[in-house]
Design a protein around this motif. Structure first.
Motif, PDB file in Angstrom:
ATOM      1  N   ALA A   1       0.831  -1.212   0.000  1.00 45.14           N
ATOM      2  CA  ALA A   1       0.000   0.000   0.000  1.00 45.14           C
ATOM      3  C   ALA A   1       0.862   1.258   0.000  1.00 45.14           C
ATOM      4  O   ALA A   1       0.511   2.271  -0.619  1.00 45.14           O
ATOM      5  CB  ALA A   1      -0.934  -0.002   1.206  1.00 45.14           C
TER       6      ALA A   1
ATOM      7  N   ARG B   1      -1.178  -0.954  -9.778  1.00 45.26           N
ATOM      8  CA  ARG B   1      -1.865  -1.391  -8.562  1.00 45.26           C
ATOM      9  C   ARG B   1      -3.350  -1.125  -8.751  1.00 45.26           C
ATOM     10  O   ARG B   1      -3.734  -0.057  -9.234  1.00 45.26           O
ATOM     11  CB  ARG B   1      -1.330  -0.608  -7.360  1.00 45.26           C
ATOM     12  CG  ARG B   1      -2.035  -0.921  -6.078  1.00 45.26           C
ATOM     13  CD  ARG B   1      -1.509  -0.191  -4.841  1.00 45.26           C
ATOM     14  NE  ARG B   1      -0.852   1.069  -5.097  1.00 45.26           N
ATOM     15  CZ  ARG B   1       0.393   1.358  -4.694  1.00 45.26           C
ATOM     16  NH1 ARG B   1       1.086   0.509  -4.012  1.00 45.26           N
ATOM     17  NH2 ARG B   1       0.908   2.537  -4.970  1.00 45.26           N
ATOM     18  N   THR B   2      -4.160  -2.117  -8.412  1.00 46.07           N
ATOM     19  CA  THR B   2      -5.616  -1.940  -8.369  1.00 46.07           C
ATOM     20  C   THR B   2      -6.062  -2.257  -6.946  1.00 46.07           C
ATOM     21  O   THR B   2      -5.239  -2.555  -6.078  1.00 46.07           O
ATOM     22  CB  THR B   2      -6.340  -2.885  -9.357  1.00 46.07           C
ATOM     23  OG1 THR B   2      -6.222  -4.234  -8.889  1.00 46.07           O
ATOM     24  CG2 THR B   2      -5.790  -2.767 -10.772  1.00 46.07           C
ATOM     25  N   VAL B   3      -7.347  -2.243  -6.724  1.00 39.76           N
ATOM     26  CA  VAL B   3      -7.892  -2.584  -5.416  1.00 39.76           C
ATOM     27  C   VAL B   3      -7.554  -4.031  -5.056  1.00 39.76           C
ATOM     28  O   VAL B   3      -7.312  -4.347  -3.894  1.00 39.76           O
ATOM     29  CB  VAL B   3      -9.417  -2.363  -5.399  1.00 39.76           C
ATOM     30  CG1 VAL B   3     -10.027  -2.848  -4.101  1.00 39.76           C
ATOM     31  CG2 VAL B   3      -9.746  -0.908  -5.638  1.00 39.76           C
ATOM     32  N   ASP B   4      -7.480  -4.910  -6.063  1.00 47.42           N
ATOM     33  CA  ASP B   4      -7.305  -6.340  -5.824  1.00 47.42           C
ATOM     34  C   ASP B   4      -5.947  -6.908  -6.217  1.00 47.42           C
ATOM     35  O   ASP B   4      -5.628  -8.041  -5.854  1.00 47.42           O
ATOM     36  CB  ASP B   4      -8.367  -7.133  -6.591  1.00 47.42           C
ATOM     37  CG  ASP B   4      -9.778  -6.788  -6.146  1.00 47.42           C
ATOM     38  OD1 ASP B   4     -10.001  -6.629  -4.926  1.00 47.42           O
ATOM     39  OD2 ASP B   4     -10.654  -6.663  -7.024  1.00 47.42           O
ATOM     40  N   THR B   5      -5.133  -6.167  -6.991  1.00 45.28           N
ATOM     41  CA  THR B   5      -3.891  -6.735  -7.517  1.00 45.28           C
ATOM     42  C   THR B   5      -2.749  -5.718  -7.513  1.00 45.28           C
ATOM     43  O   THR B   5      -2.979  -4.511  -7.430  1.00 45.28           O
ATOM     44  CB  THR B   5      -4.053  -7.226  -8.974  1.00 45.28           C
ATOM     45  OG1 THR B   5      -4.309  -6.104  -9.814  1.00 45.28           O
ATOM     46  CG2 THR B   5      -5.154  -8.262  -9.107  1.00 45.28           C
TER      47      THR B   5
ATOM     48  N   ARG C   1      -2.483 -11.327  -7.077  1.00 44.47           N
ATOM     49  CA  ARG C   1      -3.706 -10.981  -6.330  1.00 44.47           C
ATOM     50  C   ARG C   1      -3.338 -10.687  -4.875  1.00 44.47           C
ATOM     51  O   ARG C   1      -2.597 -11.464  -4.258  1.00 44.47           O
ATOM     52  CB  ARG C   1      -4.707 -12.134  -6.369  1.00 44.47           C
ATOM     53  CG  ARG C   1      -5.318 -12.356  -7.723  1.00 44.47           C
ATOM     54  CD  ARG C   1      -6.258 -13.552  -7.805  1.00 44.47           C
ATOM     55  NE  ARG C   1      -6.352 -14.335  -6.586  1.00 44.47           N
ATOM     56  CZ  ARG C   1      -7.501 -14.606  -5.947  1.00 44.47           C
ATOM     57  NH1 ARG C   1      -8.632 -14.194  -6.434  1.00 44.47           N
ATOM     58  NH2 ARG C   1      -7.500 -15.320  -4.850  1.00 44.47           N
ATOM     59  N   LEU C   2      -3.824  -9.581  -4.335  1.00 42.56           N
ATOM     60  CA  LEU C   2      -3.530  -9.223  -2.948  1.00 42.56           C
ATOM     61  C   LEU C   2      -4.035 -10.289  -1.977  1.00 42.56           C
ATOM     62  O   LEU C   2      -3.418 -10.513  -0.934  1.00 42.56           O
ATOM     63  CB  LEU C   2      -4.126  -7.857  -2.609  1.00 42.56           C
ATOM     64  CG  LEU C   2      -3.501  -6.676  -3.364  1.00 42.56           C
ATOM     65  CD1 LEU C   2      -4.227  -5.384  -3.007  1.00 42.56           C
ATOM     66  CD2 LEU C   2      -2.018  -6.567  -3.091  1.00 42.56           C
TER      67      LEU C   2
END
Length: 85
Positions: A19, A47-51, A64-65
């Motif tokens: 993050a 970076r996305t919300v999930d990856t 994938r996070l």
């Protein structure tokens, strides 16, 4: 502290590193992959919300996070060595 608690702390730290990382930072990310784990070493390029996507020597790797178990910043690679004659 149980192994499960230690794993949860390590995962929380890893997600914090991801993050806080800026695009272009060099990282190593370990994620569950099937029955084992996979490491991705390189620059954070997306970076996305999930990856997160890491540009490795083999090409971009999307992680994938939800699968991340560890992550940390790493220093730049050493400069190439001069060829011997």
């Amino acid at each position: 502290m149980s192994a499960g608690e230690q794993d949860a702390i390590a995962r929380a730290r890893a997600l914090g590193v991801l993050a806080d990382a800026a695009i272009g930072d060099r990282l190593v990310v370990r994620a569950h992959h099937g029955d084992g784990a996979q490491d991705a070493l390189g620059e954070l390029v997306a970076r996305t919300v999930d990856t997160v996507t890491i540009a490795t020597r083999r090409g971009p790797v999307e992680v994938r996070l939800a699968d991340v178990v560890a992550a940390k910043p790493v220093p730049p690679p050493p400069p190439p060595r001069a060829r011997r004659r």
